[in-house]
Design a protein around this motif. Structure first.
Motif, PDB file in Angstrom:
ATOM      1  N   SER A   1       0.845  -1.190   0.000  1.00  0.00           N
ATOM      2  CA  SER A   1       0.000   0.000   0.000  1.00  0.00           C
ATOM      3  C   SER A   1       0.878   1.238   0.000  1.00  0.00           C
ATOM      4  N   LEU A   2       0.323   2.287  -0.621  1.00  0.00           N
ATOM      5  CA  LEU A   2       1.096   3.514  -0.749  1.00  0.00           C
ATOM      6  C   LEU A   2       0.105   4.658  -0.915  1.00  0.00           C
ATOM      7  N   ARG A   3       0.311   5.760  -0.172  1.00  0.00           N
ATOM      8  CA  ARG A   3      -0.600   6.894  -0.254  1.00  0.00           C
ATOM      9  C   ARG A   3       0.249   8.149  -0.421  1.00  0.00           C
ATOM     10  N   VAL A   4       0.057   8.825  -1.548  1.00  0.00           N
ATOM     11  CA  VAL A   4       0.857  10.007  -1.845  1.00  0.00           C
ATOM     12  C   VAL A   4      -0.057  11.218  -1.954  1.00  0.00           C
ATOM     13  N   GLU A   5       0.304  12.291  -1.205  1.00  0.00           N
ATOM     14  CA  GLU A   5      -0.487  13.530  -1.236  1.00  0.00           C
ATOM     15  C   GLU A   5      -0.004  14.411  -2.385  1.00  0.00           C
ATOM     16  N   PRO A   6      -0.852  15.320  -2.871  1.00  0.00           N
ATOM     17  CA  PRO A   6      -0.416  16.219  -3.946  1.00  0.00           C
ATOM     18  C   PRO A   6       0.784  17.051  -3.505  1.00  0.00           C
ATOM     19  N   HIS A  42       7.701  11.772  -1.801  1.00  0.00           N
ATOM     20  CA  HIS A  42       7.428  10.597  -0.989  1.00  0.00           C
ATOM     21  C   HIS A  42       8.503   9.538  -1.224  1.00  0.00           C
ATOM     22  N   ALA A  43       9.216   9.161  -0.171  1.00  0.00           N
ATOM     23  CA  ALA A  43      10.270   8.152  -0.309  1.00  0.00           C
ATOM     24  C   ALA A  43       9.658   6.760  -0.201  1.00  0.00           C
ATOM     25  N   LEU A  44       9.991   5.899  -1.172  1.00  0.00           N
ATOM     26  CA  LEU A  44       9.571   4.497  -1.101  1.00  0.00           C
ATOM     27  C   LEU A  44      10.804   3.690  -0.724  1.00  0.00           C
ATOM     28  N   LEU A  53       8.412  -0.844   2.478  1.00  0.00           N
ATOM     29  CA  LEU A  53       7.948  -2.176   2.076  1.00  0.00           C
ATOM     30  C   LEU A  53       8.962  -3.204   2.549  1.00  0.00           C
ATOM     31  N   ARG A  54       8.438  -4.360   2.914  1.00  0.00           N
ATOM     32  CA  ARG A  54       9.341  -5.445   3.281  1.00  0.00           C
ATOM     33  C   ARG A  54       8.692  -6.738   2.812  1.00  0.00           C
ATOM     34  N   ASP A  55       9.453  -7.554   2.103  1.00  0.00           N
ATOM     35  CA  ASP A  55       8.934  -8.829   1.600  1.00  0.00           C
ATOM     36  C   ASP A  55       7.611  -8.653   0.863  1.00  0.00           C
ATOM     37  N   GLY A  56       7.508  -7.594   0.091  1.00  0.00           N
ATOM     38  CA  GLY A  56       6.325  -7.385  -0.727  1.00  0.00           C
ATOM     39  C   GLY A  56       5.118  -6.849   0.020  1.00  0.00           C
ATOM     40  N   ARG A  57       5.279  -6.460   1.270  1.00  0.00           N
ATOM     41  CA  ARG A  57       4.141  -5.970   2.049  1.00  0.00           C
ATOM     42  C   ARG A  57       4.419  -4.571   2.600  1.00  0.00           C
ATOM     43  N   PHE A  58       3.320  -3.859   2.815  1.00  0.00           N
ATOM     44  CA  PHE A  58       3.408  -2.575   3.484  1.00  0.00           C
ATOM     45  C   PHE A  58       3.843  -2.796   4.933  1.00  0.00           C
ATOM     46  N   VAL A  59       4.828  -2.014   5.401  1.00  0.00           N
ATOM     47  CA  VAL A  59       5.264  -2.143   6.787  1.00  0.00           C
ATOM     48  C   VAL A  59       4.852  -0.927   7.593  1.00  0.00           C
ATOM     49  N   SER A  60       5.228   0.257   7.106  1.00  0.00           N
ATOM     50  CA  SER A  60       4.791   1.446   7.825  1.00  0.00           C
ATOM     51  C   SER A  60       4.983   2.659   6.941  1.00  0.00           C
ATOM     52  N   SER A  61       4.376   3.775   7.342  1.00  0.00           N
ATOM     53  CA  SER A  61       4.596   5.021   6.630  1.00  0.00           C
ATOM     54  C   SER A  61       4.435   6.158   7.626  1.00  0.00           C
ATOM     55  N   GLY A  62       4.895   7.332   7.232  1.00  0.00           N
ATOM     56  CA  GLY A  62       4.786   8.464   8.143  1.00  0.00           C
ATOM     57  C   GLY A  62       5.534   9.651   7.582  1.00  0.00           C
ATOM     58  N   GLN A  63       5.747  10.654   8.424  1.00  0.00           N
ATOM     59  CA  GLN A  63       6.480  11.839   8.008  1.00  0.00           C
ATOM     60  C   GLN A  63       7.964  11.621   8.276  1.00  0.00           C
ATOM     61  N   VAL A  64       8.796  11.991   7.306  1.00  0.00           N
ATOM     62  CA  VAL A  64      10.236  11.793   7.445  1.00  0.00           C
ATOM     63  C   VAL A  64      10.767  12.528   8.676  1.00  0.00           C
ATOM     64  N   SER A  65      10.178  13.686   8.972  1.00  0.00           N
ATOM     65  CA  SER A  65      10.697  14.468  10.098  1.00  0.00           C
ATOM     66  C   SER A  65      10.515  13.752  11.436  1.00  0.00           C
ATOM     67  N   ASP A  66       9.623  12.750  11.467  1.00  0.00           N
ATOM     68  CA  ASP A  66       9.376  12.054  12.734  1.00  0.00           C
ATOM     69  C   ASP A  66      10.341  10.898  12.994  1.00  0.00           C
ATOM     70  N   VAL A  67      11.150  10.519  11.995  1.00  0.00           N
ATOM     71  CA  VAL A  67      11.997   9.339  12.186  1.00  0.00           C
ATOM     72  C   VAL A  67      13.454   9.680  11.906  1.00  0.00           C
ATOM     73  N   SER A  68      14.353   8.882  12.499  1.00  0.00           N
ATOM     74  CA  SER A  68      15.781   9.034  12.232  1.00  0.00           C
ATOM     75  C   SER A  68      16.185   8.034  11.157  1.00  0.00           C
ATOM     76  N   ILE A  69      17.398   8.213  10.628  1.00  0.00           N
ATOM     77  CA  ILE A  69      17.907   7.268   9.632  1.00  0.00           C
ATOM     78  C   ILE A  69      17.947   5.870  10.230  1.00  0.00           C
ATOM     79  N   ASP A  70      18.385   5.767  11.486  1.00  0.00           N
ATOM     80  CA  ASP A  70      18.451   4.456  12.130  1.00  0.00           C
ATOM     81  C   ASP A  70      17.069   3.805  12.203  1.00  0.00           C
TER      82      ASP A  70
END
Lengths: 510, 336
Positions: free
Chosen positions: A23-28, A32-34, A213-230
């Protein structure tokens, strides 16, 4: 309202499930990083969005309207989804302007209106802040400028969503900056971008949202500013893959293969490949060395140099203490270096020819009687030996190799090399696209060969695989070695960081 | 592309014994059946067609270009083509005749001619192969150039005129018989056998198939691709020279216009025989049938008093039909 919404997309190929609910949801106007490891299903999802492949299930909505699963790429383009692949889709001998309006040339009395086309092209290029000459032939542009032409083309198509697959894989740091600015321009024009990359620093720099995505499935999504590279790395890996455990091996103290300061500049005419910069390492008898890195990190380029398929510019290669000057694969094989190439179908197999002919090809000399006649009895026995040893599943040695599954094809190619009893065996992506059972078989073969005293180099883009089979892991990034780790001391986070950024994370995760 | 653990149906499990496949059968034996039907048809039309004299006549005609077709099979197997064979045949023949006439010496005429024609064929073939591999010019272009060059050289050598006046020993190679079999037919049989054995049973043969099947994979499998490519042009060049010698011995003169359009007849033989122009697939057995088919058709149409203009139309149609059927059979196999 979301611009693009993909829900529970599934896609099966014979033998594998490429997507099992992506699954993937992109706003106008959003970048969006996949994200996902190699084999996570990103490419398949992109192809489905672009209309290059149909999906087996799930729903696609774009701009408020549902998309038909059997749209062609040109129908998707008309709808406003334009995809820029790693392999560009440009006509090399046409000008920039002609490429921008290919198939949609402005006409005047039935003929192409070159003046208007040039002026329109100029306007689009200016709009993107590019100083390209619209009359220049595309083949004369460098990779970065060709990519800009692709982006400009997307603009002429009135794209609402531009998909970029690893756009910075072939760019220099300065060119990456230019691309990032252009992506900013697109965003300012309200155009959304799906950005696929392994370089997580870029994600932090230019992306707004992410989906993993992991193993062909949606794992999670969110705002980049909320997560670190790790965090992103953890989300991408987070799985247990039960590979065979590496058995304890006796590694000889003297190196079989010694590589010193090997460098190679990628030629201007070469479509793909990475320049190698001062590569040095050793491989010992009985050792499996894994080369980790992203696609295009230079691992395959090094393998091709070692095997004589490409020339090096400088550096030394020694085999068992003797300096080698290998000019061709034929010489490499007689010196004792064998390669199972990356692309099984294009570089390894003769798909219409029999399994027997495919398997024996490199070792025909040893199977020949005086006068160059092939001893077919000995040849059949050789095939039979390897059929048992490698558990190759085939109906007959006379069947075309193209009728075998990928895993069995790979075993035949391994057998072709093993029949020569090389001192050094290089395998490039040995398990790409083959199923789990065959993967374990291939790994077992590599273990056996190492324990027989062969020096083995494994190139793999799957980190769990590299970690499972190697004694030592050498990490490549952009043609350089960024780290060497004992496999028992390596963890995925460190490797991923070395692959993507060139340095290990400051605070290792517990 | 994914490591998803999926219960995969095993595609390599031995399939159940397939039912009789008409398309596959016709793909293997279609041209042979067609050849037999033609022979029966022509014989029914005019019993003279099957007379020993006519049969040997057909075989001798076929042998002259069939010899080259054996070499062309090697070339086409590597995904190449040689358009120069017809011109090279003429040049080798006239050069050999010229040497016989002007500096004969004490050696038998046939020995001098055979040596000169073969040597010219070998050298020209090497030049073609070297240009193709070294300068990386496509074979089509190199041999298209060769086609004009050798024809021009032929005309230069004797101002466009024929050279004749060979002795009986020379002419025996084109008109003599051994146990009732014409000499060219015997030579053709030997050449075809050698070609078959080479392709089927030797390392070189395997490498020819490999280079045509996938040149990049062949190089990575340790094959010296350039050496193989040069070899096949040397082989076809040599056989064009040999064919030139046989033709001049049969006609009793070396003609500047000999061998015109031979390249097309030779390529047609190989292609009707089932070889793929994209390389890697084909065999001498097929080429043999292809060459016979063209020979029988030309001769039979003459006996049926069909004009030679019309013959060309028929042969052209058959070439296209043979290849079209092959393409259809391939896609048919894909669908099963």
């Amino acid at each position: 309202m979301a611009l693009l919404e993909a829900r529970d997309i599934t896609k099966r190929f014979p033998g594998v499930v490429a997507l099992g609910g992506a699954s993937l949801r992109v706003e106008p106007g959003e970048v969006h990083a996949l994200l996902g490891e190699n084999g996570a299903g990103k490419s398949t999802l992109l192809k489905i969005l672009a209309g290059a492949q149909g999906s087996d299930g799930g729903q696609l909505t774009f701009d408020g309207k549902p998309l038909r699963p059997d749209d062609t790429p040109s129908q998707r383009q008309k709808a406003g989804i334009v995809t820029i692949y790693q392999e560009f889709n440009l006509q090399p001998f046409l000008s920039v302007a002609e490429n921008l309006y290919l198939g949609r040339e402005p006409l005047r009395m039935g003929l192409i209106d070159h003046r208007r086309m040039r002026a329109d092209a100029r306007r689009i290029l200016d709009d993107l802040g590019l100083s390209l000459d619209p009359d220049l032939e595309v083949s004369r542009l460098n990779v970065a400028d060709q990519q800009m032409v692709e982006i400009a083309r997307a603009m002429t198509l009135q794209a609402k969503l531009i998909i970029m697959d690893e756009p910075t894989a072939a760019l220099s740091p300065r060119e990456v900056d230019i691309l990032h600015r252009t992506v900013g321009t697109l965003k300012a024009r309200g155009i959304a971008v799906i950005y696929v990359t392994h370089r997580l620093k870029e994600v932090k720099a230019i992306c707004d949202a992410y989906t993993v995505l992991r193993d062909g499935r949606f794992v999670s999504s969110g705002q980049v500013s909320d997560v670190s590279i790790d965090d992103m790395v953890r989300l991408m890996i987070g799985r247990d893959v039960a590979f065979l455990k590496r058995p304890a091996r006796q590694v000889a103290p003297t190196p079989v293969l010694r590589i010193e300061g090997v460098s190679r500049r990628r030629g201007a005419h070469e479509a793909r490949g990475t320049s190698l910069d001062n590569i040095s390492f050793e491989v010992h008898a009985g050792e499996i060395v894994g080369l980790a890195g992203l696609v295009g990190a230079g691992r395959t380029d090094l393998a091709r140099v070692l095997y004589g398929a490409d020339r090096k510019d400088s550096g030394r290669i020694q085999l068992c203490g003797r300096a080698l000057d290998i000019q061709s694969p034929a010489q490499a094989l007689s010196a004792g270096i064998a390669l199972v190439p990356e692309d099984r179908k294009q570089q390894g197999c003769f798909l219409d020819h029999s399994i027997r002919h495919n398997l024996s090809l490199s070792g025909l000399k040893a199977l020949s009687r005086p006068g160059g006649f092939v001893d077919e009895g000995a040849e059949r026995r050789l095939v039979e030996t390897f059929r048992q040893k490698l558990r190759i599943r085939m109906s007959s040695a006379e069947a075309a190799i193209g009728t075998l599954s990928g895993g069995n094809q790979q075993k035949v190619l391994l057998a072709r090399c093993m029949a020569l009893s090389p001192k050094v065996l290089i395998v490039d992506e040995p398990t790409r696209g083959i199923d789990v059972g065959a993967k374990a078989d291939v790994h077992q073969v590599l273990f056996d060969m190492a324990s027989e005293g062969m020096a083995v180099i494994v190139i793999s883009s799957e980190l769990p695989e590299v970690m499972a089979v190697s004694d030592r892991i050498i990490v490549f990034r952009e043609g350089r070695i960024t780290g060497t780790l004992e496999a028992c001391a390596a963890d995925e986070e460190t490797l991923m960081a070395l692959m993507a950024t060139g340095s290990a994370p400051q605070a290792p995760n517990p | 592309m994914t490591s998803t653990p999926a219960p995969a149906p095993d595609p390599s499990a031995p399939p159940a014994k397939p039912p009789f496949d008409t398309v596959a059968f016709l793909r293997t034996w279609g041209t042979t059946l067609f050849l037999l039907l033609l022979i029966i048809g022509f014989a029914a039309w005019n019993p003279r067609f099957l007379s020993l004299r006519n049969a040997l006549n057909i075989l001798t005609e076929v042998s002259i270009y069939g010899v080259i077709a054996v070499g062309m099979t090697f070339v086409i197997l590597t995904a190449g083509v040689d358009l120069a064979v017809g011109s090279l045949l003429a040049f080798a023949a006239i050069a050999a005749a010229w040497v016989v006439q002007h500096m004969g010496g004490d050696l038998p005429q046939w020995l001098v001619a055979l040596s000169v024609a073969s040597a010219i064929g070998l050298a020209a073939g090497y030049a073609h192969g070297k240009t193709i591999t070294w300068l990386k010019v496509p074979a089509f272009i190199v041999t298209l150039g060769g086609m004009t060059i050798w024809r021009g050289a032929t005309l230069i050598l004797n101002d466009g005129g024929p050279i004749s006046g060979f002795d009986a020993g020379y002419r025996w190679w084109g008109t003599g018989t051994v146990l009732g079999v014409p000499v060219p037919v015997i030579l053709f049989a030997l050449v075809a056998l050698a070609g078959h054995v080479t392709l089927r049973y030797t390392r070189f043969g395997r490498q020819v198939y490999a280079v045509g099947g996938n040149a990049e994979a062949a190089r990575l499998a340790g094959i010296n691709v350039k050496a193989i490519l040069i070899s096949v042009y040397v082989i076809v060049g040599f056989l064009a020279g040999l064919s030139g010698f046989l033709l001049s011995a049969r006609l009793g003169s070396a003609e500047a216009v000999a061998g015109i359009n031979y390249e097309l007849r030779v390529i047609a033989s190989v292609v009707i025989g089932g070889a793929s122009l994209s390389g890697g697939a084909g065999h001498i057995r097929g080429t043999l049938i292809g060459a016979l088919l063209i020979g029988v058709l030309s001769n039979g149409l003459v006996i049926m008093h069909v004009s030679s203009y019309f013959q060309q139309v028929v042969i052209g149609l058959i070439i296209v039909a043979a290849v079209a059927f092959d393409a259809y059979a391939k896609s048919h196999r894909g669908k099963v």
